[in-house]
Enzyme design. Structure first.
Site, mmCIF file in Angstrom:
data_model
loop_
_atom_site.group_PDB
_atom_site.id
_atom_site.type_symbol
_atom_site.label_atom_id
_atom_site.label_comp_id
_atom_site.label_asym_id
_atom_site.label_seq_id
_atom_site.Cartn_x
_atom_site.Cartn_y
_atom_site.Cartn_z
ATOM 1 N N ARG A 185 -59.546 0.661 -46.951
ATOM 2 C CA ARG A 185 -58.412 1.543 -46.651
ATOM 3 C C ARG A 185 -58.023 2.417 -47.835
ATOM 4 O O ARG A 185 -57.446 3.488 -47.649
ATOM 5 C CB ARG A 185 -57.230 0.724 -46.123
ATOM 6 C CG ARG A 185 -57.525 0.142 -44.720
ATOM 7 C CD ARG A 185 -56.441 -0.794 -44.233
ATOM 8 N NE ARG A 185 -56.180 -1.887 -45.151
ATOM 9 C CZ ARG A 185 -56.831 -3.056 -45.173
ATOM 10 N NH1 ARG A 185 -57.805 -3.275 -44.302
ATOM 11 N NH2 ARG A 185 -56.511 -3.989 -46.029
ATOM 12 N N GLU A 211 -57.505 -16.299 -52.832
ATOM 13 C CA GLU A 211 -56.788 -17.534 -52.509
ATOM 14 C C GLU A 211 -57.762 -18.683 -52.244
ATOM 15 O O GLU A 211 -57.542 -19.805 -52.671
ATOM 16 C CB GLU A 211 -55.898 -17.290 -51.293
ATOM 17 C CG GLU A 211 -54.950 -18.435 -51.012
ATOM 18 C CD GLU A 211 -53.977 -18.110 -49.908
ATOM 19 O OE1 GLU A 211 -53.200 -19.008 -49.558
ATOM 20 O OE2 GLU A 211 -53.983 -16.979 -49.375
#
Length: 176
Positions: free
Chosen positions: A61, A98
């Site tokens: 993006r 993560e």
């Protein structure tokens, strides 16, 4: 169009990608021509008088927002891609996620020694991907002076990770 109207274009998706996470979906801006145009205009206004030599845009993006900025400034658009997406010689940098790690790359030929960059992405969360992009540019002798995101999540402390570079966002969401 105002920043408040831009904010209304951002979709909020609760419990995505996992329970307890409020996801800010930039596609609400992309499907709203007025919001998208406003975002481009604000970015160009911010950087029009800068001494930026190139725009680096983060997959995927970031490409959407980096391209019109590069074109308006008359500077190269340098793509920061996921590992394995660029042919030829690349610099690469791995960083922690993560759950695991990721690696990004940039063409060696696209980063020139002494170039000053702004790195663009749609959303700045922890700053890990952008810090990796900065590492890539520095491997080639370039310098990142600024980071830009349409959305920022300052509670995740990205400014500490990206210091001393300037970080600019149009919208910030904290504690939501």
């Amino acid at each position: 169009m105002t920043l408040e109207m831009l904010d209304k274009a951002v979709r909020r998706v609760p419990d995505f990608p996992k329970p307890g996470i409020l996801f800010y979906d930039i596609t609400g801006v992309l499907v709203n021509p007025e919001a998208l145009k406003f975002t481009f205009e604000k970015m160009i206004e911010i950087y029009k008088d800068s001494k930026i030599d190139a725009v680096a845009a983060v997959e995927s993006r970031g490409f959407i927002f980096g391209a019109p900025l590069a074109e308006a400034l008359g500077v190269p658009l340098v793509l920061i891609r996921k590992k394995g997406k660029l042919p030829g010689d690349t610099y690469e940098c791995s960083y922690s996620l993560e759950y695991g790690t990721a690696t990004v790359e940039v063409h060696k030929a696209d980063v020139k020694k002494g170039q000053k960059f702004v790195v663009v992405d749609d959303l700045i969360a922890t700053g890990g991907t952008l810090a990796a992009a900065k590492n890539l540019i520095e491997q080639g002798g370039g310098e990142v002076t600024d980071f830009f995101g349409v959305i920022g999540l300052p509670d995740l402390n990205y400014e500490k990770v990206l210091a001393p570079c300037k970080v600019t966002t149009l919208l910030n969401y904290a504690g939501e």
